[in-house]
Each structure stands twice: as structure tokens, then as C-alpha cells.
Design an enzyme around this catalytic site. Structure first.
Site, PDB file in Angstrom:
ATOM      1  N   GLU A 305      54.477  42.511  46.196  1.00 29.26           N
ATOM      2  CA  GLU A 305      55.804  41.863  46.205  1.00 29.26           C
ATOM      3  C   GLU A 305      56.897  42.793  45.698  1.00 29.26           C
ATOM      4  O   GLU A 305      58.048  42.689  46.111  1.00 29.26           O
ATOM      5  CB  GLU A 305      55.786  40.588  45.354  1.00 29.26           C
ATOM      6  CG  GLU A 305      55.231  39.392  46.103  1.00 29.26           C
ATOM      7  CD  GLU A 305      55.559  38.048  45.466  1.00 29.26           C
ATOM      8  OE1 GLU A 305      55.935  38.005  44.280  1.00 29.26           O
ATOM      9  OE2 GLU A 305      55.425  37.034  46.166  1.00 29.26           O
ATOM     10  N   HIS A 349      28.504  47.123  47.332  1.00 30.76           N
ATOM     11  CA  HIS A 349      27.630  46.669  48.417  1.00 30.76           C
ATOM     12  C   HIS A 349      28.452  46.006  49.513  1.00 30.76           C
ATOM     13  O   HIS A 349      27.971  45.116  50.210  1.00 30.76           O
ATOM     14  CB  HIS A 349      26.569  45.711  47.856  1.00 30.76           C
ATOM     15  CG  HIS A 349      25.766  46.360  46.765  1.00 30.76           C
ATOM     16  ND1 HIS A 349      24.543  46.942  46.984  1.00 30.76           N
ATOM     17  CD2 HIS A 349      26.063  46.581  45.459  1.00 30.76           C
ATOM     18  CE1 HIS A 349      24.104  47.470  45.842  1.00 30.76           C
ATOM     19  NE2 HIS A 349      25.013  47.270  44.912  1.00 30.76           N
ATOM     20  N   LYS A 457      58.874  30.026  53.750  1.00 34.77           N
ATOM     21  CA  LYS A 457      59.451  28.881  53.020  1.00 34.77           C
ATOM     22  C   LYS A 457      60.523  28.207  53.865  1.00 34.77           C
ATOM     23  O   LYS A 457      60.561  26.990  53.986  1.00 34.77           O
ATOM     24  CB  LYS A 457      60.090  29.354  51.701  1.00 34.77           C
ATOM     25  CG  LYS A 457      59.092  29.716  50.630  1.00 34.77           C
ATOM     26  CD  LYS A 457      59.831  29.922  49.322  1.00 34.77           C
ATOM     27  CE  LYS A 457      58.933  30.518  48.271  1.00 34.77           C
ATOM     28  NZ  LYS A 457      59.663  30.983  47.099  1.00 34.77           N
TER      29      LYS A 457
HETATM   30  O1  PA5 Z   1      56.941  36.986  41.464  1.00 29.83           O
HETATM   31  C1  PA5 Z   1      57.558  36.019  41.863  1.00 29.83           C
HETATM   32  O2  PA5 Z   1      58.724  35.807  41.513  1.00 29.83           O
HETATM   33  C2  PA5 Z   1      56.912  34.993  42.777  1.00 29.83           C
HETATM   34  O3  PA5 Z   1      55.615  35.337  43.112  1.00 29.83           O
HETATM   35  C3  PA5 Z   1      56.889  33.621  42.112  1.00 29.83           C
HETATM   36  O4  PA5 Z   1      56.216  33.734  40.891  1.00 29.83           O
HETATM   37  C4  PA5 Z   1      56.209  32.551  42.965  1.00 29.83           C
HETATM   38  O5  PA5 Z   1      56.815  32.489  44.230  1.00 29.83           O
HETATM   39  C5  PA5 Z   1      56.291  31.189  42.294  1.00 29.83           C
HETATM   40  O6  PA5 Z   1      57.611  30.845  42.068  1.00 29.83           O
HETATM   41  P1  PA5 Z   1      58.047  29.745  41.055  1.00 29.83           P
HETATM   42  O7  PA5 Z   1      57.624  30.131  39.685  1.00 29.83           O
HETATM   43  O8  PA5 Z   1      59.537  29.665  41.189  1.00 29.83           O
HETATM   44  O9  PA5 Z   1      57.379  28.456  41.476  1.00 29.83           O
END
Ligand code: PA5
Length: 490
Positions: A305, A349, A457
Site C-alpha cells: 500500500e 516445501h 470501494k
Molecule cells: O493503511 C491503511 O490506511 C488502510 O489499510 C486502512 O487501515 C484500512 O483500509 C482500514 O481502514 P479503516 O481503519 O478506516 O477502517
């Protein structure tokens, strides 16, 4: 006290040849980027407004107020004593760090044995998927009267967590009655989102209902284990001060300008060279410890990410040093190494065959543990395994894997953990966070947003009939439906 070590011998040409290995001159070639990356990171994080606006406040988490930590510890102990079960709801950064901590720092089989968990609450993670099977079985088998629910969502809007929370809430309400809200605690943004709104409404009716902890501003989900994960750590009885002390010591090492003394910088530099100059887009993270597999999963999210980005970063700096970062839409880069998590020895493995003989497009990062919490000896007898300690066999397997990779000119490196404890685990997480931040500097991408996650989303929201979706997003979805021709389905 020993510290975590980063062994990068097997990345260098002296071990794996110069087609796949790094040479000193490769580092010299990017020395300007290294210097500028350090200066930029230092400058940008020295201004509180930058840290908060740009999502870099995680860098300050090791230095939290001890009073806050002690309050969280008390709250965690109170929950752990009172409830048999805790359901922890969250996804992505609101889940992976907690799961990693649970596996690394609570005892194995924690939920199964009362003595192992020292009579504290069992922990169940949910809300990290939309699979009705897991949730249905859990709720059918837990006693709601003996269950506490912690719902974690920074935005308060994430569909998976929200849907599961709605189900869990009505499950609690049906059985516990009007005070069911006293068995709920929310960890969310101090001001924004529907979860925070809900907390305020419930609090105004009953201050013990929907208690909450506020997330620190400027800390994104995947960088927030030392913030949103603290209550969970307190519930399972982990020493938070030790954890933060490990993170703090690592922060000191990772703040050094000289990359030869800074393990996170060195990690980022070498992986950037391997990625960009030696065509190694795959990052295999392979702890040799069953209990660190989910730490590898946590790193997968951090790397994917943070650095998997379409556009490069454009920074605008005002005269007082305050920065704004934009996606430079004139500069498509599609950057980012692809992380894959696995664990030794089990995946020797499986994935290992491809690591050794498949395309030479990967760098393997091992995590090696010097001392396990338990030791077991194979019974004495007439076998080469007889009389050997498991930890000795584990370390030998890791060394053997390094050797096998080196023989095939496959770059690999090892993070050596003296033991798996709160101190070293805290240090390990901070190391990875800092390495990712610096890699973001070297690649010049914004490591703190995740615009690519919005696509799915938006589509879900559109299909579910959410109001207020921007017109350009609606137009884009309605004009481009998925094409499902039966010709291509057999
Ligand atoms: O790193 C991030 O910001 C994302 O992976 C969020 O943690 C994830 O989308 C969950 O979001 P939220 O805490 O708003 O529910």
C-alpha cells in the site's frame, strides 16, 4: 543488550556475482538520492504540521506520554479480567498489526488454554473479511454476556468492519439488553466518520456505553500498530513500555544519516538498487518462526500500500517548510515491489522451489531468531536428527536456504532477531516502517496514501446505492460496466 542485526552479505556481487548482486559503485551512483532522501525525510518530519497533514506522525509513536500508556494498560487489564472473550473488529491496518502482535507476542495456542493465557480473555479477529461462515460460527458459539467487542476503524466507514459490527452489535443487544453498549469500545478518528458520531450519540445517553479511544492524527492505518494496537496488547498482557522502548532504540538507529550505520536506510537502498537496476520486482519475506508469519503478512500490506503507486509525488514547499504533496498525473510511474509472505521451514516445501529455480526476479528477506522461548530436543537414538535441539535445526535450515540461494546467484538478506520479545518486535516493526518510508523517498512516491484501494470501494458504494458519490466517479462506473461474454466462460 543485543540488538537486531541486518546481514546483507548475500546481496553483494562478491557472493552472488555482478549480474544479480549489488556493487559499491551501484550505491555511489545513487548517493545524491540517498542524501536528498535523508534530508527531505528529516526536514519534513521536523515540522508537526507536515507530520500530521502528510501522515508521518507514526515516527513519533515510540515517544508517547507514559500516562496514556498506563491508562491503556489499566483498561486492557480491566477488560481481560472481566470478559472471557474479546472480538476485535477491523481490516487492513486496523487488523494486521494486531494479528501480528497476537501471534508473535502472546503464547502460541493462547485461545485454547486458560493457563497459557493466564486467565485473560480469548481474542477473536473478525471484520477483516465478508465471509459469513466464520462470523456465523463464532457468534453461534460465543456467549454474548461474556464477550467484549472492540471495533477499530480510523475512517469509521469501511464496509467490511461496518457490516460485521452491525451484526455483532445486534447479537449483543439481543442477549445483553439495554446496557449492551457497555460491552463495546470503539477505536476511531477523534472527530470524523460515522463510528465517531455513533460514539458521541451513545456517550451522551450513557457515558459507559461505547467507550472510545482516539486515534492519533496523522498516523495511517498500516503505520499505526503502536497506536491502535495498544489496547489489544494490554488485553493480552504484553509489556507496552518494552515494545515502545524497542521501537525507540530502533528509531535512534534509523535516524542516522550515515546509511552504513542505519539498517533501515541500508535495507531500502539495497532493495531499490535490486529493484531498479537488477530487475528484482518481487519481495519474498520469510521468517523462520511460525509465530512471525503474520508479521510478514503485516509487512506485505505496509510495502504494497505504501509503495505500489501509479504516479510519482510532486511536493510543493512553502517558505516556512510546510509541504503539500500531489499525485503528479503527468508522470505515470507504476512503481512498487510486489511482496509475498511465507515462512520457514514450511514453505521450503512449496515456494522455495520457485525461489531457487524460477525466474531470478526476487529478493528474499529472512528473519532469523537466535533464541526461541522454548527448547525441545529430538530424543536420542540412531538418527542424524537425534539429540538435536529444534532451534539448532531451525537455524541450520535457514542457513541452508541462504546457501542454496547464493549457489544460484539469488539475492537474499537476513534480519537477525536475538529473540521474539516485545522489545525486539517493537524494534522490528519500526525498522520496517522506516525502511518503507525511506524507500518511498528513493522512489519519490507518496508512501502514506492508498488511492488504488478506492476503486473497489467506489464500485461497491455505487452498486449499494450510496448517495453523495462524486458525479465523475458515478459516470465512470456506469459507462464502463464489466463485460461478461459467455464465450469466455466455460
Ligand atoms: O493503511 C491503511 O490506511 C488502510 O489499510 C486502512 O487501515 C484500512 O483500509 C482500514 O481502514 P479503516 O481503519 O478506516 O477502517
Amino acid at each position: 543488550m543485543k540488538s537486531i542485526k541486518f546481514d546483507f552479505n548475500n546481496i553483494f556481487s562478491v557472493n552472488i556475482g555482478n549480474t544479480h548482486g549489488v556493487e559499491d559503485k551501484d550505491i555511489l551512483e545513487i548517493s545524491k538520492d540517498i542524501r536528498e532522501g535523508h534530508e527531505h525525510l528529516k526536514k519534513v518530519t521536523s515540522i508537526a504540521l507536515n507530520r500530521i497533514k502528510l501522515g508521518l506522525e507514526w515516527i513519533r509513536l515510540p515517544y508517547q506520554d507514559p500516562k496514556i500508556i498506563s491508562d491503556i494498560r489499566k483498561l486492557g487489564n480491566e477488560i481481560a479480567k472481566k470478559y472471557d472473550n474479546v472480538i476485535s473488529l477491523g481490516i487492513g491496518g486496523s487488523y494486521l498489526g494486531l494479528k501480528a502482535a497476537q501471534d508473535a507476542l502472546a503464547s502460541p495456542y493462547y485461545n485454547e488454554f486458560t493457563t497459557v493465557r493466564k486467565k485473560r480473555s480469548r481474542i477473536y479477529f473478525e471484520g477483516n473479511n465478508l465471509d459469513p461462515d466464520t462470523l456465523a460460527v463464532l457468534l453461534k458459539n460465543l456467549n454474548p454476556k461474556k464477550t467484549f467487542v472492540v471495533v477499530i476503524s480510523k475512517s469509521g466507514e469501511t464496509a467490511e468492519t461496518k457490516a460485521v459490527f452491525m451484526v455483532v452489535e445486534s447479537w449483543l443487544k439481543r442477549s445483553v439488553g439495554k446496557n449492551y453498549g457497555r460491552q463495546i469500545l470503539a477505536i476511531t478518528d477523534p472527530e470524523l466518520g460515522s463510528l465517531r458520531k455513533r460514539v458521541s450519540e451513545e456517550n451522551s445517553k450513557d457515558s459507559l456505553s461505547f467507550r472510545s479511544l482516539e486515534l492519533i492524527k496523522g498516523v495511517g492505518g498500516r503505520f499505526s500498530e503502536f497506536n491502535m494496537g495498544l489496547l489489544h496488547l494490554a488485553i493480552i498482557g504484553v509489556d507496552i513500555n518494552e515494545l515502545l522502548s524497542g521501537a525507540k532504540d530502533m528509531a535512534e538507529r534509523c535516524g542516522r544519516e550515515d546509511y552504513t550505520e542505519n539498517p533501515a536506510y541500508m535495507y531500502a537502498i539495497l532493495h531499490t538498487i535490486l529493484y531498479r537496476k537488477k530487475s528484482k520486482p518481487l519481495a519474498i519475506i520469510m521468517p523462520f518462526a511460525e509465530t512471525l508469519k503474520s508479521t510478514a503478512d503485516w509487512y506485505v500490506q505496509l510495502l504494497a500500500e505504501s509503495l505500489g503507486k501509479k504516479y510519482s509525488r510532486k511536493a510543493e514547499v512553502s517558505c516556512d517548510g510546510v509541504e503539500e504533496w500531489f499525485r503528479d498525473e503527468n508522470n505515470t510511474v507504476n512503481l512498487g515491489r510486489t511482496p509475498i509472505s511465507c515462512r520457514g521451514t514450511g514453505d521450503l516445501h512449496s515456494l522455495q522451489q520457485n525461489n531457487i529455480e524460477g525466474q531470478n526476479d526476487k529478493v528474499v528477506t529472512f528473519i532469523r531468531v537466535e533464541r526461541f522461548r522454548n527448547e525441545i530436543k529430538v530424543p536420542v537414538g540412531g538418527d542424524i536428527l537425534s539429540g538435536r535441539n529444534f532451534s539448532e535445526l531451525m537455524q541450520l535450515a535457514q542457513e541452508a536456504t541462504e546457501w542454496a540461494l547464493v549457489r544460484e546467484s539469488r539475492p537474499n538478506c537476513t534480519i537477525i532477531l536475538p529473540e521474539i520479545s516485545a522489545y525486539y518486535w517493537g524494534a522490528l516493526l519500526f525498522f520496517f516502517e522506516m525502511a518503507t518510508a525511506f524507500e518511498g523517498e528513493l522512489l519519490n512516491v507518496n508512501a502514506y496514501d492508498q488511492p488504488g484501494v478506492e476503486g473497489y470501494k467506489n464500485y461497491m458504494h455505487y452498486k449499494l446505492g450510496k448517495t453523495g458519490i462524486p458525479k465523475n466517479v458515478v459516470d465512470q462506473i456506469s459507462a464502463n460496466p464489466l463485460k461478461k461474454d459467455s464465450k469466455y466462460i466455460i
